[in-house]
Design an enzyme around this catalytic site. Structure first.
Site, short mmCIF file in Angstrom:
data_model
loop_
_atom_site.label_atom_id
_atom_site.label_comp_id
_atom_site.label_asym_id
_atom_site.label_seq_id
_atom_site.Cartn_x
_atom_site.Cartn_y
_atom_site.Cartn_z
N SER A 138 0.83 -1.20 0.00
CA SER A 138 0.00 0.00 0.00
C SER A 138 0.86 1.26 0.00
O SER A 138 1.62 1.50 -0.93
CB SER A 138 -0.96 -0.04 1.19
N ASP A 285 -3.27 6.39 -3.36
CA ASP A 285 -2.04 5.87 -2.79
C ASP A 285 -1.47 4.84 -3.78
O ASP A 285 -2.10 4.56 -4.81
CB ASP A 285 -2.28 5.30 -1.39
N ASP A 287 -1.25 1.65 -4.26
CA ASP A 287 -2.04 0.52 -4.79
C ASP A 287 -3.47 0.93 -5.11
O ASP A 287 -4.30 0.08 -5.44
CB ASP A 287 -2.01 -0.68 -3.84
N ASP A 289 -6.11 1.88 -3.54
CA ASP A 289 -7.33 1.54 -2.81
C ASP A 289 -7.81 2.70 -1.94
O ASP A 289 -8.89 2.63 -1.38
CB ASP A 289 -7.15 0.26 -1.98
#
Length: 539
Positions: A138, A285, A287, A289
């Site tokens: 992340s 961010d 990734d 999500d």
């Protein structure tokens, strides 16, 4: 040294083998203890840690053991979808996972290249798989990577599944003895899975307004291509991406920390918005999500919205555009505003422990969920297209709200003022203490329990919920929630992913005149609470 030698003899990665050989040859006892004196624990967030050799690092051996443990829990014949971001080793870890799962008699489907985490979460249900794995850390620092597991309902695993997988991992032997790559059991997915995801998120209630100019950054992550594709499919002008941050780069060279909430991370996007005359600033961010939202101001600066502010705006939008028996949900560390919005609109409200794995378990009819850490799941009458936080779907919906406001000559800031007048101004803030030793956090929590304070600032403590006892009807977790006089609250808990003690503060200020005056008063009151907490905690 014996453990290091055993590890070295089975490690398939020449990079970590060289790292470990250097430690052994140099007699680096401290380096060996750091890598072999502990291990990354598999929990509800899966695995996450620094790249390197040994069980206390993310590496190919750790990942193969995790895959073997997952395979044992699922059993032969089950189907697992695998995705990954663009961090160092992510693609290698994803293919290692596929090799171990197929070798154990499971079927694996591999997403086509580095993609947002919500695409993986969507794909699990879309393909009717039994589980999913995404390799991502992340918004962690560049040297980290991680391993997150989803179950067949498309949401992150919760107890007892995490404990079952952890126990199975502990029972795995040498990875060089694991069977790998059973023929005919690996499917390389194509673009059609991304197209299906884009179709699902563009079917969200987005209204008709589309006149909006957006400055955007994926922060060197994997969000840009999918977000641009979704915006185009929905009929929006393509967001203008920050050139220096548009393409995936695992070193995140333009930011000190690849998290849109960190100071400085949004500077390039804000500058681009001023240059373009943009109406909105959006960020994912790495990734993709999570979604950060900012409103450009006439002076060239930008007002970044908090996760709670965006959550309130999205909640009212979703409630307005859905019907029937619905639920909205958030976590114990988020604002109490969502509960008031739900009650005012006759919608069921759920409050959960922190993390989307719990939000998705809030109850039937869930059409919206959010956490204050800029994570949102946006749904429609058809339900949630992604049963996890989705930075692409959230960005689309925020753009739709902003475009509708722009049509009336307004901005998201005006909509926030409207909410403050309806429900009272709910102002939230955080106070975090980073430590070098986790024992410091344990000591601070123990002191708060054995020597509780009765006032905070000029407010009286009306009640304390010890969440470790399960107060509030939730599963036990380490945390203390203080209810304060004057409609305020504070929650203190250890971070689940970082060596931090985190404090979440909220004050609710009635709006009787100008909203700006209420905001100034709320800021002063939050500062007083922070000062009081700092004194009590002594960190």
């Amino acid at each position: 040294m014996a453990a290091a030698g055993e590890w070295l003899s089975q490690d398939p990665d020449p990079e970590t083998r060289a790292e470990l050989m250097a430690l052994l040859d140099g007699g680096d006892a401290a380096g060996l203890r750091d890598r072999f004196g502990a291990k990354l624990e598999f929990g509800t967030a899966g695995l996450r840690g620094e790249l390197g050799a040994g069980p206390n690092r993310m590496n190919r051996v750790t990942v193969m053991r995790a895959a073997a443990g997952l395979a044992r829990v699922l059993g032969p014949g089950k189907h697992v979808v695998i995705g990954h971001d663009a961090r160092h080793k992510s693609d290698v870890f994803a293919r290692d996972t596929a090799a171990v799962l197929t070798g154990a008699g499971l079927h694996a489907s591999l997403l086509p290249g580095p993609l947002p985490t919500p695409v993986l979460a969507f794909a699990v249900r879309h393909l009717g798989a039994d589980a999913g794995v995404t390799v991502t850390a992340s918004h962690n620092p560049p040297r980290d990577n991680g391993y997150k597991v989803y179950w067949g309902d498309g949401s992150q695993i919760v107890p007892p599944v995490d404990r079952d997988i952890s126990a199975a991992i502990d029972a795995v032997g040498r990875v060089d003895r694991l069977p790998l790559h059973a023929p005919g059991t690996l499917t390389e997915l194509g673009d059609d899975i991304v197209a299906a995801y884009v179709s699902a998120v563009t079917a969200l209630p987005l209204g008709e307004a589309r006149d909006l100019r957006v400055a955007y950054t994926p922060l060197h992550g994997v969000g840009a291509a999918t977000l641009a594709r979704a915006f185009a499919a929905a009929g929006f002008e393509p967001p203008v991406a920050v050139e220096e941050q548009r393409d995936p780069d695992p070193d995140f060279p333009t930011v000190s920390f690849p998290n849109p909430e960190e100071p400085g991370a949004m500077d390039l996007a804000v500058a681009l918005a001023a240059k373009l005359g943009a109406d909105l600033v959006l960020a994912n961010d790495p990734d993709a999500d999570r979604c950060a939202v900012g409103v450009p101001l006439p002076d060239g600066t930008c007002r970044m919205l908090t996760g709670d502010e965006v959550g309130g705006l999205l909640a009212e939008h979703v409630i307005t555009h859905t019907t029937g028996d619905r639920m909205v949900a958030t976590t114990i560390v988020s604002s109490t505003l969502l509960g008031k919005i739900a009650r005012a609109n006759g919608v069921r409200y759920g409050e959960t422990l922190t993390g989307f794995k719990w939000i998705m378990k809030a109850g039937p009819g869930l059409v919206f969920g959010y956490e204050e850490a800029i994570g949102y799941a946006v749904g429609s009458d058809a339900g949630l297209p992604v049963r996890d936080k989705d930075g692409i779907g959230a960005a689309l919906t925020v753009a739709a709200i902003a475009a509708a406001a722009r049509r009336s000559g307004r901005t998201l800031l005006d909509l926030l003022d409207d909410q403050a007048r309806r429900y009272g101004l709910h102002a939230t803030s955080q106070l975090s203490f980073r430590v070098d030793e986790l024992s410091v956090i344990a000591g601070a929590m123990a002191r708060l329990r054995t020597s509780p304070f009765t006032t905070l600032g000029d407010r009286e403590v009306l009640g304390v919920d010890d969440l470790a006892r399960g107060d509030g009807g939730l599963p036990p977790t380490d945390g203390l929630r203080y209810l304060l006089s004057g409609d305020a609250r504070v929650l203190v808990r250890p971070s689940g992913t970082e060596p931090k003690l985190k404090c979440y503060l909220e004050v609710v200020v009635p709006v009787t005149g100008e909203v700006a005056g209420a905001r100034a008063r709320a800021a002063r009151e939050l500062d007083a609470l922070k000062a009081g907490l700092t004194t009590h905690l002594g960190l």
